[in-house]
Enzyme design. Sequence first.
Site, PDB file in Angstrom:
ATOM      1  N   GLU A  12       0.860  -1.292   0.145  1.00 12.33           N
ATOM      2  CA  GLU A  12       0.110   0.072  -0.055  1.00 12.33           C
ATOM      3  C   GLU A  12       0.844   1.431  -0.132  1.00 12.33           C
ATOM      4  O   GLU A  12       0.340   2.454  -0.206  1.00 12.33           O
ATOM      5  CB  GLU A  12      -0.800  -0.135   1.060  1.00 12.33           C
ATOM      6  CG  GLU A  12      -2.200  -0.955   0.937  1.00 12.33           C
ATOM      7  CD  GLU A  12      -3.226  -1.254   1.956  1.00 12.33           C
ATOM      8  OE1 GLU A  12      -4.193  -1.407   1.927  1.00 12.33           O
ATOM      9  OE2 GLU A  12      -2.406  -1.177   3.391  1.00 12.33           O
ATOM     10  N   ASP A 196     -12.246  -5.913  -2.605  1.00 15.38           N
ATOM     11  CA  ASP A 196     -13.236  -7.178  -2.673  1.00 15.38           C
ATOM     12  C   ASP A 196     -14.379  -6.798  -2.178  1.00 15.38           C
ATOM     13  O   ASP A 196     -14.688  -5.701  -1.775  1.00 15.38           O
ATOM     14  CB  ASP A 196     -12.457  -8.165  -1.792  1.00 15.38           C
ATOM     15  CG  ASP A 196     -12.249  -7.585  -0.303  1.00 15.38           C
ATOM     16  OD1 ASP A 196     -11.018  -7.323  -0.065  1.00 15.38           O
ATOM     17  OD2 ASP A 196     -13.205  -7.810   0.423  1.00 15.38           O
TER      18      ASP A 196
HETATM   19  N1  SAH Z   1      -2.968 -10.611   2.039  1.00 18.43           N
HETATM   20  C1  SAH Z   1      -2.582 -10.314   3.259  1.00 18.43           C
HETATM   21  C2  SAH Z   1      -3.701 -10.301   4.126  1.00 18.43           C
HETATM   22  C3  SAH Z   1      -4.666  -8.937   3.768  1.00 18.43           C
HETATM   23  S1  SAH Z   1      -5.787  -8.507   5.284  1.00 18.43           S
HETATM   24  C4  SAH Z   1      -1.540 -11.364   3.677  1.00 18.43           C
HETATM   25  O1  SAH Z   1      -1.955 -12.587   3.275  1.00 18.43           O
HETATM   26  O2  SAH Z   1      -0.562 -11.136   4.431  1.00 18.43           O
HETATM   27  C5  SAH Z   1      -6.589  -7.484   4.507  1.00 18.43           C
HETATM   28  C6  SAH Z   1      -6.086  -6.227   4.456  1.00 18.43           C
HETATM   29  O3  SAH Z   1      -6.919  -5.127   3.446  1.00 18.43           O
HETATM   30  C7  SAH Z   1      -6.306  -5.156   5.783  1.00 18.43           C
HETATM   31  O4  SAH Z   1      -5.150  -4.234   6.009  1.00 18.43           O
HETATM   32  C8  SAH Z   1      -7.489  -4.463   5.728  1.00 18.43           C
HETATM   33  O5  SAH Z   1      -7.479  -2.991   6.259  1.00 18.43           O
HETATM   34  C9  SAH Z   1      -7.953  -4.619   4.294  1.00 18.43           C
HETATM   35  N2  SAH Z   1      -9.155  -5.180   3.756  1.00 18.43           N
HETATM   36  C10 SAH Z   1      -9.422  -5.372   2.440  1.00 18.43           C
HETATM   37  N3  SAH Z   1     -10.532  -6.261   2.257  1.00 18.43           N
HETATM   38  C11 SAH Z   1     -11.111  -6.421   3.412  1.00 18.43           C
HETATM   39  C12 SAH Z   1     -12.093  -7.386   4.080  1.00 18.43           C
HETATM   40  N4  SAH Z   1     -12.784  -7.954   3.203  1.00 18.43           N
HETATM   41  N5  SAH Z   1     -12.088  -7.363   5.465  1.00 18.43           N
HETATM   42  C13 SAH Z   1     -11.293  -6.758   6.273  1.00 18.43           C
HETATM   43  N6  SAH Z   1     -10.396  -6.067   5.750  1.00 18.43           N
HETATM   44  C14 SAH Z   1     -10.190  -5.840   4.550  1.00 18.43           C
END
Ligand code: SAH
Length: 236
Positions: A12, A196
């Site tokens: 980000e 998403d």
């Molecule tokens: N891809 C990462 C995990 C991402 S967690 C890994 O595997 O390490 C999701 C991140 O995006 C968080 O920082 C949150 O703020 C945001 N986010 C995007 N979609 C989200 C959702 N459906 N629920 C909660 N947070 C979400």
Amino acid sequence: MKIAIIGAMREEIEPLLEKFDKYNLVEYGGNKYYEVRYGNLEIIIVYSKIGKVFATFTATILLEKFRCEMILFSGVAGALNSKLKIGDFVIASKVCQHDVDITKFGHDYGYIPESSVYIESDKQIRCVAKSVAEKLDVSISEGIIATGDQFVGDDEMKYFIKNNFCADALDMESGAVAVVCKNLDIPFFILRIISDTANKDADINFQEFINEITKKSAAFMFELIKELIKKQKLNI
Ligand code: SAH
């Protein structure tokens, strides 16, 4: 003046960092703080790591150690409002913590005594952000963002959060940054791009779109800084 730009994940902030020729790196408390300059403005760019605890920690360090006077958050979010599609821009009018639950004592979901369910973001920055959206020809909507320590990817939880908080999008950090800024009287702004729709495909969509999306948010944040300077919202 010194301001901060936070993301939760490396992806980000990287595209934004690439817009600056050089930076000074300060490592502190397990985070890397990238100090850059834009004219007379000092900017610290950092990713906090995911979730409310890390976001609170990073925001507090930015204000108490680095003495930043404004926090801008740039990241991705899951959509709750069915009008929001992957790639859409949302700015938080107000934020809340959807996973706070002391309802057993008769309180509303998200309520903490001596605090409030919602915290409003800075109106002036939001107003400038809208003019940036117009200039860049991107459509942007304003809405309530609900934060909690879960990646939401199922309908039951999604609709629980949406209905309880009238929320438009959800993430894992904004509500925490808001608490720090509100209590220390610092203006904050939250930009989220939808990665998403918080349903069963959320993780797949997230991985597929994250890189493309963060390039768009970096371009937006860079313009926002320029516009904040032009409109003299930053004291430099
Ligand atoms: N891809 C990462 C995990 C991402 S967690 C890994 O595997 O390490 C999701 C991140 O995006 C968080 O920082 C949150 O703020 C945001 N986010 C995007 N979609 C989200 C959702 N459906 N629920 C909660 N947070 C979400």
